[in-house]
Write a protein that holds these residues in place. Structure first.
Motif, PDB file in Angstrom:
ATOM      1  N   TRP A 151      42.010 -17.225  -6.983  1.00  0.00           N
ATOM      2  CA  TRP A 151      43.021 -17.344  -8.049  1.00  0.00           C
ATOM      3  C   TRP A 151      44.260 -16.528  -7.706  1.00  0.00           C
ATOM      4  O   TRP A 151      45.394 -16.942  -7.966  1.00  0.00           O
ATOM      5  CB  TRP A 151      42.435 -16.899  -9.390  1.00  0.00           C
ATOM      6  CG  TRP A 151      41.537 -17.928 -10.005  1.00  0.00           C
ATOM      7  CD1 TRP A 151      41.403 -19.222  -9.603  1.00  0.00           C
ATOM      8  CD2 TRP A 151      40.662 -17.767 -11.124  1.00  0.00           C
ATOM      9  NE1 TRP A 151      40.480 -19.868 -10.383  1.00  0.00           N
ATOM     10  CE2 TRP A 151      40.010 -19.009 -11.339  1.00  0.00           C
ATOM     11  CE3 TRP A 151      40.344 -16.707 -11.956  1.00  0.00           C
ATOM     12  CZ2 TRP A 151      39.078 -19.213 -12.349  1.00  0.00           C
ATOM     13  CZ3 TRP A 151      39.414 -16.905 -12.968  1.00  0.00           C
ATOM     14  CH2 TRP A 151      38.793 -18.150 -13.167  1.00  0.00           C
ATOM     15  N   GLU A 154      46.129 -18.360  -5.186  1.00  0.00           N
ATOM     16  CA  GLU A 154      46.752 -19.544  -5.764  1.00  0.00           C
ATOM     17  C   GLU A 154      48.053 -19.163  -6.474  1.00  0.00           C
ATOM     18  O   GLU A 154      49.065 -19.853  -6.381  1.00  0.00           O
ATOM     19  CB  GLU A 154      45.772 -20.198  -6.735  1.00  0.00           C
ATOM     20  CG  GLU A 154      46.118 -21.618  -7.075  1.00  0.00           C
ATOM     21  CD  GLU A 154      45.071 -22.268  -7.951  1.00  0.00           C
ATOM     22  OE1 GLU A 154      44.014 -21.653  -8.175  1.00  0.00           O
ATOM     23  OE2 GLU A 154      45.326 -23.379  -8.423  1.00  0.00           O
ATOM     24  N   LYS A 155      47.994 -18.020  -7.182  1.00  0.00           N
ATOM     25  CA  LYS A 155      49.207 -17.580  -7.867  1.00  0.00           C
ATOM     26  C   LYS A 155      50.282 -17.155  -6.883  1.00  0.00           C
ATOM     27  O   LYS A 155      51.474 -17.264  -7.146  1.00  0.00           O
ATOM     28  CB  LYS A 155      48.872 -16.394  -8.787  1.00  0.00           C
ATOM     29  CG  LYS A 155      48.208 -16.814 -10.082  1.00  0.00           C
ATOM     30  CD  LYS A 155      48.027 -15.621 -10.977  1.00  0.00           C
ATOM     31  CE  LYS A 155      47.151 -15.967 -12.149  1.00  0.00           C
ATOM     32  NZ  LYS A 155      46.776 -14.762 -12.912  1.00  0.00           N
ATOM     33  N   CYS A 157      50.778 -18.326  -3.640  1.00  0.00           N
ATOM     34  CA  CYS A 157      51.404 -19.334  -2.782  1.00  0.00           C
ATOM     35  C   CYS A 157      51.102 -20.763  -3.208  1.00  0.00           C
ATOM     36  O   CYS A 157      51.564 -21.700  -2.558  1.00  0.00           O
ATOM     37  CB  CYS A 157      50.982 -19.133  -1.339  1.00  0.00           C
ATOM     38  SG  CYS A 157      49.238 -19.271  -1.104  1.00  0.00           S
ATOM     39  N   GLY A 158      50.341 -20.954  -4.259  1.00  0.00           N
ATOM     40  CA  GLY A 158      50.127 -22.303  -4.758  1.00  0.00           C
ATOM     41  C   GLY A 158      48.943 -23.019  -4.165  1.00  0.00           C
ATOM     42  O   GLY A 158      48.599 -24.102  -4.620  1.00  0.00           O
ATOM     43  N   ALA A 159      48.305 -22.422  -3.149  1.00  0.00           N
ATOM     44  CA  ALA A 159      47.173 -23.110  -2.528  1.00  0.00           C
ATOM     45  C   ALA A 159      45.918 -22.257  -2.648  1.00  0.00           C
ATOM     46  O   ALA A 159      45.995 -21.041  -2.667  1.00  0.00           O
ATOM     47  CB  ALA A 159      47.465 -23.395  -1.072  1.00  0.00           C
ATOM     48  N   ARG A 160      44.793 -22.926  -2.730  1.00  0.00           N
ATOM     49  CA  ARG A 160      43.536 -22.206  -2.873  1.00  0.00           C
ATOM     50  C   ARG A 160      42.903 -21.867  -1.530  1.00  0.00           C
ATOM     51  O   ARG A 160      42.200 -20.884  -1.392  1.00  0.00           O
ATOM     52  CB  ARG A 160      42.529 -23.051  -3.662  1.00  0.00           C
ATOM     53  CG  ARG A 160      42.677 -22.969  -5.157  1.00  0.00           C
ATOM     54  CD  ARG A 160      41.833 -24.040  -5.784  1.00  0.00           C
ATOM     55  NE  ARG A 160      40.465 -23.982  -5.310  1.00  0.00           N
ATOM     56  CZ  ARG A 160      39.536 -23.183  -5.818  1.00  0.00           C
ATOM     57  NH1 ARG A 160      39.826 -22.399  -6.815  1.00  0.00           N
ATOM     58  NH2 ARG A 160      38.317 -23.177  -5.323  1.00  0.00           N
ATOM     59  N   TYR A 163      46.851 -21.753   3.084  1.00  0.00           N
ATOM     60  CA  TYR A 163      47.926 -21.103   2.347  1.00  0.00           C
ATOM     61  C   TYR A 163      49.319 -21.292   2.927  1.00  0.00           C
ATOM     62  O   TYR A 163      50.272 -21.465   2.200  1.00  0.00           O
ATOM     63  CB  TYR A 163      47.622 -19.615   2.212  1.00  0.00           C
ATOM     64  CG  TYR A 163      46.222 -19.336   1.745  1.00  0.00           C
ATOM     65  CD1 TYR A 163      45.863 -19.618   0.432  1.00  0.00           C
ATOM     66  CD2 TYR A 163      45.260 -18.831   2.596  1.00  0.00           C
ATOM     67  CE1 TYR A 163      44.576 -19.381  -0.009  1.00  0.00           C
ATOM     68  CE2 TYR A 163      43.973 -18.590   2.157  1.00  0.00           C
ATOM     69  CZ  TYR A 163      43.642 -18.865   0.861  1.00  0.00           C
ATOM     70  OH  TYR A 163      42.378 -18.649   0.423  1.00  0.00           O
ATOM     71  N   TYR A 165      51.056 -18.909   4.024  1.00  0.00           N
ATOM     72  CA  TYR A 165      51.722 -17.850   3.273  1.00  0.00           C
ATOM     73  C   TYR A 165      52.468 -16.882   4.198  1.00  0.00           C
ATOM     74  O   TYR A 165      53.539 -16.418   3.859  1.00  0.00           O
ATOM     75  CB  TYR A 165      50.679 -17.111   2.439  1.00  0.00           C
ATOM     76  CG  TYR A 165      51.217 -16.032   1.542  1.00  0.00           C
ATOM     77  CD1 TYR A 165      52.144 -16.338   0.555  1.00  0.00           C
ATOM     78  CD2 TYR A 165      50.790 -14.722   1.665  1.00  0.00           C
ATOM     79  CE1 TYR A 165      52.640 -15.356  -0.274  1.00  0.00           C
ATOM     80  CE2 TYR A 165      51.277 -13.733   0.833  1.00  0.00           C
ATOM     81  CZ  TYR A 165      52.201 -14.052  -0.123  1.00  0.00           C
ATOM     82  OH  TYR A 165      52.689 -13.083  -0.935  1.00  0.00           O
ATOM     83  N   SER A 172      55.982 -16.225   2.354  1.00  0.00           N
ATOM     84  CA  SER A 172      56.662 -17.351   1.707  1.00  0.00           C
ATOM     85  C   SER A 172      57.128 -16.983   0.298  1.00  0.00           C
ATOM     86  O   SER A 172      58.078 -17.556  -0.210  1.00  0.00           O
ATOM     87  CB  SER A 172      55.745 -18.566   1.665  1.00  0.00           C
ATOM     88  OG  SER A 172      54.724 -18.372   0.722  1.00  0.00           O
ATOM     89  N   ALA A 173      56.452 -16.039  -0.348  1.00  0.00           N
ATOM     90  CA  ALA A 173      56.871 -15.657  -1.700  1.00  0.00           C
ATOM     91  C   ALA A 173      56.495 -14.213  -1.970  1.00  0.00           C
ATOM     92  O   ALA A 173      55.587 -13.675  -1.336  1.00  0.00           O
ATOM     93  CB  ALA A 173      56.197 -16.570  -2.721  1.00  0.00           C
ATOM     94  N   TYR A 176      53.516 -11.457  -7.685  1.00  0.00           N
ATOM     95  CA  TYR A 176      53.874 -11.657  -9.083  1.00  0.00           C
ATOM     96  C   TYR A 176      53.592 -10.375  -9.877  1.00  0.00           C
ATOM     97  O   TYR A 176      52.883  -9.488  -9.389  1.00  0.00           O
ATOM     98  CB  TYR A 176      53.116 -12.854  -9.653  1.00  0.00           C
ATOM     99  CG  TYR A 176      51.630 -12.803  -9.445  1.00  0.00           C
ATOM    100  CD1 TYR A 176      51.054 -13.283  -8.281  1.00  0.00           C
ATOM    101  CD2 TYR A 176      50.791 -12.262 -10.412  1.00  0.00           C
ATOM    102  CE1 TYR A 176      49.693 -13.233  -8.084  1.00  0.00           C
ATOM    103  CE2 TYR A 176      49.429 -12.203 -10.222  1.00  0.00           C
ATOM    104  CZ  TYR A 176      48.889 -12.689  -9.053  1.00  0.00           C
ATOM    105  OH  TYR A 176      47.546 -12.621  -8.856  1.00  0.00           O
TER     106      TYR A 176
END
Lengths: 383, 157
Positions: A151, A154-155, A157-160, A163, A165, A172-173, A176
């Motif tokens: 989870w 996922e938060k 980079c959007g992938a489970r 990645y 990433y 990439s990000a 949070y």
């Protein structure tokens, strides 16, 4: 019961015909599409011949036709259980060639993410190893806990699972806002489950009888086969790239390298390799706690890099400690934006090659456990 | 021990078999070795007290255009030093001595190099394909490789 000496004695008194049987490629206990051609004498394994290539996707050939950033998603698909750790040596190799220094915050995030992924990998390794021995409950516990780690990813980079990433020069990000609390929460859960599993599985009498004194891998053989990770450390060799060839910021953290001690049976048996993974999860938790405390609150997650990633002419071999062991990338550049050659030294590929050596003379049912204790992912073996 | 010291020590022992020391590129320097002396050099590198390269990190085959190359990345568990060795062989009939008897891990790496690049490792006990099917034709990582249209009647590409 599982003592090798007794088995050899039995073997010599029986003069039965040998039989060759196939294990896999479509069998759950081979952890993927691995085919083992096994020669057995009654119940005793006399020869194992692995046949690979059922998941061969020509990774190295594809790399020659892609630009450097396009390769990262393919690397995720090598060892899909611990994709974050896979990306790291690759981006480090590019950063070394291009002489890019990543911002401090990126290093911290990378360490935290890589250690979280290491925990997730070891959870699967121990869970499936328990399954091989017939214990189903720890499998469910570990998969429940692994979900919390996924989870977080996922938060981020959007992938489970796959990645993409880690990027050249950064990520990439950014993280949070509640990242820190969630990581600490996950660590708490991991520790709680591990304590439970120690009682439920690791020190269980049946599990001990099944997994100790089988698949013994002496240290010199392990080194000669270039085994790495928990397979090598299970044999008592204190070798971990995070300490021996410190990269990134691992020198800032205080952690131990767990090694096998033969505590339950003989040094280097299946139980030892499994125990190293259990101990490593605790060490990873320690690293994550320290990294979270030290991480700078503000900062960039991308270094200044050219728009088009081009490597200078030359070559680089970069390796990093993944959950399964050393993962290395040998990249040869011809000066353009596409590599001349990429060779991936798949950890599982190398670790699996020791199977014929360590599974001879044990019961057929033990072969499944020995294979499980190596912790392979066929995506990385076949590439 | 640094790579240039290793080179100097090897040079005094093997003479002309050690062809070149190259540190022109931005990263790891490498030592180019004559192909027929490779086994002896590797044996010395593993067993000599001052080298003790007991760990073969990686063995990669290379298509160099007009010849084939093999690259060895070695590491020493005791001394914690590294070295890169290179050999090359003619493209028409690439033959390189096998180091499988020195580092057992080379077994599968060499089979992979044979499978993907067609480099023959002399002295290897089981030189067969490993990743491609056993009856595959051609060596896919060669630069002049053409993907076959059909494999057992199945369309490939």
């Amino acid at each position: 019961m599982n003592d090798k000496k007794i088995l050899e004695l039995e073997y010599s008194t029986h003069d039965s015909d040998r039989m060759r049987i196939n294990v896999g490629p479509q069998h759950p206990s081979t952890h993927g599409v691995l085919r083992l051609e096994v020669e057995i004498d009654g119940e005793i394994v006399t020869e194992v011949v692995p046949h690979l290539g059922y998941l061969h996707r020509s990774f190295e050939k594809h790399c020659e036709n892609m630009t450097y950033p396009q390769i990262t998603p393919y690397i995720d698909r090598m060892d899909y259980i611990s994709a974050m750790n896979n990306e790291w040596p690759y981006v480090m190799a590019l950063e070394k060639m291009m002489d890019i220094k990543v911002p401090e915050k990126v290093d911290y995030i990378r360490v935290i993410i890589a250690e979280l992924n290491r925990i997730a990998n070891h959870q699967i390794a121990v869970a499936t190893f328990g399954m091989d021995a017939g214990a189903f409950t720890p499998f469910l516990y570990f998969f429940r806990d692994r979900e919390y780690i996924l989870w977080i990813f996922e938060k981020l980079c959007g992938a489970r699972l796959l990645y993409n990433y880690f990027r050249v020069g950064g990520l990439s990000a950014d993280i949070y806002p509640t990242f820190k609390e969630e990581c600490l929460d996950v660590i708490k859960k991991v520790r709680k489950t591990n304590a439970e599993v120690m009682n439920l599985l690791i020190n269980n009498k049946i599990f001990l009888q099944r997994t100790t004194k089988i698949g013994i891998l002496p240290a010199d053989v392990a080194i000669n086969y270039a085994c790495s990770g928990p397979v090598l450390r299970g044999s008592g060799v204190k070798y971990d790239l995070r300490k021996d060839e410190t990269y990134s910021i691992y020198n800032k953290f205080d952690f131990d390298i767990p090694v096998g001690k033969g505590a339950a049976g003989i040094l280097g048996d299946c139980w030892d390799r499994n125990m190293v993974r259990m101990d490593e999860m605790e060490q990873s938790c320690k690293i994550i706690e320290q990294a979270l405390a030290q991480m700078p609150a503000e900062g960039d997650v991308k270094a200044a890099i050219p728009k088009k990633i081009k490597l200078p002419k030359g070559e680089v071999y970069m390796r990093a400690e993944g959950p399964k062991g050393d993962l290395g990338f040998y990249i040869v550049s011809n000066g353009s934006d596409k590599p001349e050659r990429v060779k991936a030294r798949g950890t599982s590929f190398v670790n699996l090659s020791v199977i014929p050596e360590i599974s001879k003379g044990y019961m057929f049912a033990d072969l499944i456990l020995i294979l499980g204790s190596i912790d392979i992912v066929l995506g990385e073996v076949d590439r | 021990m640094l790579p240039n010291e290793i080179y100097n020590n090897l040079k005094t022992e093997f003479g002309d078999a050690i062809i070149e020391y190259n540190d022109a590129q931005p990263t790891d320097p490498f030592i180019l070795i004559s192909t027929d002396k490779l086994f002896d050099v590797c044996h010395t590198l593993r067993d000599n007290e001052e080298f003790l390269f007991d760990y073969l990190m990686c063995l990669s085959g290379m298509d160099l255009g007009d010849s084939m190359g093999v690259v060895y990345h070695l590491y020493s568990m005791t001394h914690k030093h590294k070295v890169v060795l290179k050999v090359s062989a003619p493209k028409s009939d690439p033959r390189v001595p096998s180091v499988e008897k020195i580092w057992r891990t080379a077994d599968w790496h060499e089979r992979e190099a044979y499978d993907l690049l067609g480099i023959q490792f002399e002295g290897h006990h089981n030189m067969i394909r490993i990743l491609c099917p056993y009856d595959w034709e051609g060596h896919p990582l060669r630069k002049d490789y053409k993907v076959p249209e059909f494999y057992h009647g199945m369309k490939v590409s």
